[in-house]
Design an enzyme around this catalytic site. Structure first.
Site, short mmCIF file in Angstrom:
data_model
loop_
_atom_site.label_atom_id
_atom_site.label_comp_id
_atom_site.label_asym_id
_atom_site.label_seq_id
_atom_site.Cartn_x
_atom_site.Cartn_y
_atom_site.Cartn_z
N GLU A 1 0.79 -1.23 0.00
CA GLU A 1 0.00 0.00 0.00
C GLU A 1 0.83 1.29 0.00
O GLU A 1 0.43 2.26 -0.62
CB GLU A 1 -0.92 0.00 1.23
CG GLU A 1 -2.03 -1.02 1.19
CD GLU A 1 -3.05 -0.74 0.11
OE1 GLU A 1 -3.46 0.42 -0.07
OE2 GLU A 1 -3.42 -1.68 -0.60
N SER B 1 -54.27 -20.79 38.97
CA SER B 1 -54.11 -21.07 40.40
C SER B 1 -52.71 -20.78 40.93
O SER B 1 -52.50 -20.87 42.14
CB SER B 1 -54.47 -22.53 40.69
OG SER B 1 -55.86 -22.73 40.46
#
Length: 847
Positions: A115, A496
């Site tokens: 690069e 319940s």
């Protein structure tokens, strides 16, 4: 004299101006006539004008390069489990942030070779490279081709982080300006660190560490030279070097070998190293998703995500600690082993209930004309159960169907392997299938066979009693089929399972576990509009006066409603609200579970009962750290200094203050737990009795029945489960909490309970344990409770000065037991035997 002065002064001033100006120009006039001076002045003016225009066009409004000193790249959030192991991540960009010193020097040289060879020599701009890029741009102008970049690494950082990726000469000039400024602010090492952490390298990998994992399943420290060189060529265009395609593979090898040659030219590797590396294959692994198991957690991890977004936001714009960019570290109480047991048990329970009911239909639909592979992958519909797979119907004939999978493979579904009746039509499932339907299949020899996702669903949660930490959570069959979390989001009637809190209110207002409550018809006038409402047991009969304990164990509706009426429904709903279950109106139907709540709330309320009335908020997160390790949640979190010392240093041990909120009298909470232990021993949940350990809990079945529940646990951990259709409808007359929900609870919790000591429930200070007759509630003198699950004499828990004063002798208790046994024998001989545990709910819920 004054007037004369006033008349002459303006003229004198103007004269001086003309004289001075004329003098200045007069002195410059001879110089201007000189050609050299005139050209110099013109050039200077042009240069100043150029600088002004350059600033206006290019430099004005550029971001400050100094902001990069504080720049933090978007990082994923990582979740750790109860053991501290990373198990899940929330990420849109796969990235791992490293420091410059973490990158091997050879890897850095590979990127410089590919690069920016002169990176350490230039000041942000490589002018020879820039000139080459300008020439390339001019040569390709109008051709539609993109010119080569010519950007230095510094310029790439400026582009990626500050100004964007617009393709234009203007952007290139802005890059140069910013690169020059960056070199004045940041060191070369800092710039390289930003670059290596930020650059996109394909496969959703941002930064070199993420790319090393994505392409080679390695950390950067473990990469070999040819692997480093391959990663170094990717910034120019990852799509050009995809190893999956033949063309991309060839390009990648050629470009990688070029990068190795450049490293040799710069003296960073030897010729032998270069030759050896060039002889190696690419060695990339197949593309895969995150390194974390996407199936881990499911509903649990989605709940963590939701709560994190509420706290910190979702995107980077929402704040520095957002879920998808903040790099958070979340420590959770998630227990992978228990989660597997909970998920498997719930799924198996759903499949058992749904068995024999026919095919419920496709789990989704896609458009096969748009490319079924892409459509199926984009649907994100999947299943993780017993080697089952989601497939799409590509085509269908009268004998078989061609099916496709998310990985692009195909298979055959014979018509004979899909003959399950379709629930909507009653005909074979195969006849109802059409192209584009998503179905669930399993391997059947060389072909595939149809499988069914249960239409019924449910949720389950397991929570630590003393901390509120949720260890496991399952909100349905599979979170990738439905993200709706039925453990935390579904509002269902608890039936319940609400009764222990009704009786808790009664115990707080004068009743005792031995109080006699009439199990008989009860009618209440509700006003002119509603008239009179009468409650009844499912059997239509009644048992007469019975103890509170017996009413809880056998889940008698009439006794519950009568206890609520005598206590006052305002007190009952206040107790329910204090426990965090729900905020209800003072109507008697809410005493039978007609209100709505969630599994999470019910489990948390039961955990408070087991914790002697002290409640902790339910938690799926212990604490949250930012990317630097600072704890940012809970707000008042403090570290425990010295808690992890290998050896005691002789100083005082760490002490913790009392946490949680006292929501119920400790003695009341223990009385409720002690009573509901009887539900396991001889009540509606005797399926759990063979676990042979201290357990408490309560079953629940709502009117219809539309929901079946069980919530309960040990002194250390409580879990709850419900089963029901998402759009409530009857589960069938045989459905009961003790038959469906309790076995699921048992299968999920047994492996964990077997690893825990058999710890009894400890009574708080002040509780008096008194021997009483189990059926009459009278105090027994001269007898001791036995080990029989249904003894005549039991220990009962009383608050001070509330135990029964009247007594019954041992002989009387034994005689009463004989009479009860004879009565039961006569009922059996007459064919009228009834088991209280088999009663169903008539109004609200009996089990």
């Amino acid at each position: 004299m004054e007037e004369a002065r006033s008349e002459t002064a303006p003229k004198s001033f103007a004269y001086r101006l003309r004289r001075d100006a004329g003098g200045l120009f007069g002195r410059l006039r001879p110089l201007w006539q000189r050609r050299l001076f005139r050209w110099a002045a013109i050039l200077l003016g042009g240069f100043l004008l150029f600088c002004a225009l350059f600033w206006v066009i290019f430099a004005r409004g550029l971001p400050d390069a100094a902001t990069l000193l504080e720049y933090e790249p978007p990082l994923p959030t990582i979740v750790r489990d109860i053991n501290g192991q990373p198990v899940h991540s929330y990420a849109r960009e796969r990235r791992v942030q490293l420091q410059y010193s973490d990158y091997p020097q050879q890897l850095i040289h590979a990127y410089l070779a590919a690069e920016d060879k002169t990176f350490f020599d230039h000041h942000g701009v490589d002018f020879p490279g820039f000139a080459g890029a300008v020439f390339d741009y001019a040569s390709k102008l109008g051709s539609g081709q993109r010119a080569r970049g010519g950007s230095t690494i510094t310029q790439q950082v400026a582009k990626n982080l500050l100004i964007g990726d617009e393709y234009s000469p203007t952007r290139k000039v802005k890059e140069m300006i910013l690169a020059w400024r960056m070199e004045n602010v940041l060191s070369k090492q800092q710039i390289l660190e930003l670059y290596l952490n930020q650059i996109f390298l394909g496969r959703n990998a941002y930064g070199v560490q993420a790319a090393a994992r994505a392409y080679f399943d390695k950390d950067v420290a473990d990469l070999q030279l040819p692997e480093m060189a391959y990663l170094a060529i990717l910034p120019k265009g990852p799509a050009n070097y995809r190893p999956e395609s033949e063309t991309g593979h060839a390009r990648a090898l050629d470009r990688r070998n070029w990068a190795l040659g450049e490293m040799e030219k710069n003296g960073w590797i030897t010729a032998a190293q270069r030759a050896a590396a060039q002889a190696q294959p690419l060695g990339t692994v197949a593309a895969h998703g995150s390194s974390f198991d996407a199936r881990a957690g499911g509903y649990y991890m989605e709940e963590v995500r939701r709560r994190l977004i509420q706290l910190f936001g979702e995107k980077a714009e929402d704040g520095p600690n957002s879920v998808y960019a903040g790099g958070l570290w979340v420590r959770s109480p998630y227990d992978p082993t228990l989660q597997d047991h909970v998920a498997t048990s719930l799924r198996n329970g759903l499949l058992r209930f749904d068995a024999g009911r026919g095919w419920s239909g496709p789990v989704g639909h896609v458009n096969v004309d748009n490319g079924w592979e892409k459509e199926l992958a984009a649907s994100y519909i999947d299943v993780d159960y017993a080697e089952w797979r989601v497939a799409v119907i590509i085509s269908r004939t009268s004998t078989d169907a061609q099916i496709g999978f998310a990985d692009g493979s195909t298979g055959t579904l014979p018509a004979g392997a899909a003959q399950t009746p379709y629930r909507k039509t009653g005909g074979p499932a195969f006849s109802a299938m059409k192209p584009g339907d998503l179905i669930v299949v399993a391997r059947n020899g060389s072909s595939w066979a149809l499988r069914n996702i249960p239409e019924v669903s449910g949720g389950m949660i397991a929570e630590e009693v003393h901390t509120g930490r949720i260890r496991a959570m399952q909100g349905g069959f599979d979170s990738r089929l439905s993200s709706y979390n039925r453990a935390t989001q579904a509002l269902r009637q608890p039936g319940s399972t609400i009764k222990p809190f009704v009786y808790a209110a009664a115990l707080d207002n004068g009743m005792t576990p031995a109080s006699i409550i009439v199990d008989g018809p009860l009618c209440v006038y509700q006003g002119a509009g509603l008239g009179q409402k009468c409650f009844r047991n499912f059997s239509g009969g009644s048992a007469g006066p019975q103890t509170m304990r017996w009413g809880v164990e056998q889940s008698r509706n009439l006794m519950t409603v009568r206890a609520a009426s005598q206590t006052g429904m305002d007190r009952v709903v206040r107790t329910i609200k204090n426990m965090g279950i729900g905020d209800y109106q003072p109507y008697l139907s809410f005493a039978l579970g007609a209100g709505e709540t969630t599994v999470e709330r019910m489990v948390n309320a039961y955990a408070a009962l087991a914790n002697q009335g002290r409640q902790f908020p339910p938690k799926v997160m212990d604490y949250v750290q930012d990317r630097r390790g600072k704890v940012i949640w809970p707000e008042r979190w403090r570290p425990c200094d010295g808690c992890n010392m290998p050896n005691w240093d002789g100083k005082p041990m760490p002490r913790f203050g009392m946490e949680g909120k006292q929501v119920m009298n400790p003695m009341t909470a223990y009385q409720v737990v002690h009573i509901t232990e009887g539900v396991i021993q001889r009540g509606t949940a005797t399926v759990l009795a063979d676990l042979n350990r201290p357990l408490f809990g309560k079953t629940g079945t709502t009117n219809g029945p539309t929901n079946v529940w069980f919530v309960g646990g040990s002194p250390d951990i409580v879990a709850g489960v419900y089963i029901g259709y998402d759009k409530p409808r009857s589960l069938g007359g045989w459905a009961q909490g003790g038959r469906i929900a309790a076995p699921i609870w048992k299968a999920a919790m047994t492996p964990l309970l077997e690893t825990m000591p058999k710890t009894p429930f400890v009574a708080p200070a002040g509780i008096r344990m008194v021997a009483i007759d189990r059926r009459s509630g009278k105090r027994v003198y001269g007898a001791w409770p036995g080990t029989d699950p249904k003894p005549a004499v039991i220990w009962e828990a009383f608050k001070p000065e509330s135990e029964p004063r009247r007594s019954i002798r041992k002989e009387e208790a034994e005689e009463q037991a004989k009479v009860a046994a004879a009565r039961a024998a006569r009922a059996v001989s007459n064919g009228r035997r009834r088991n209280d545990a088999d009663f169903l709910e008539g109004q609200g819920g009996i089990y």
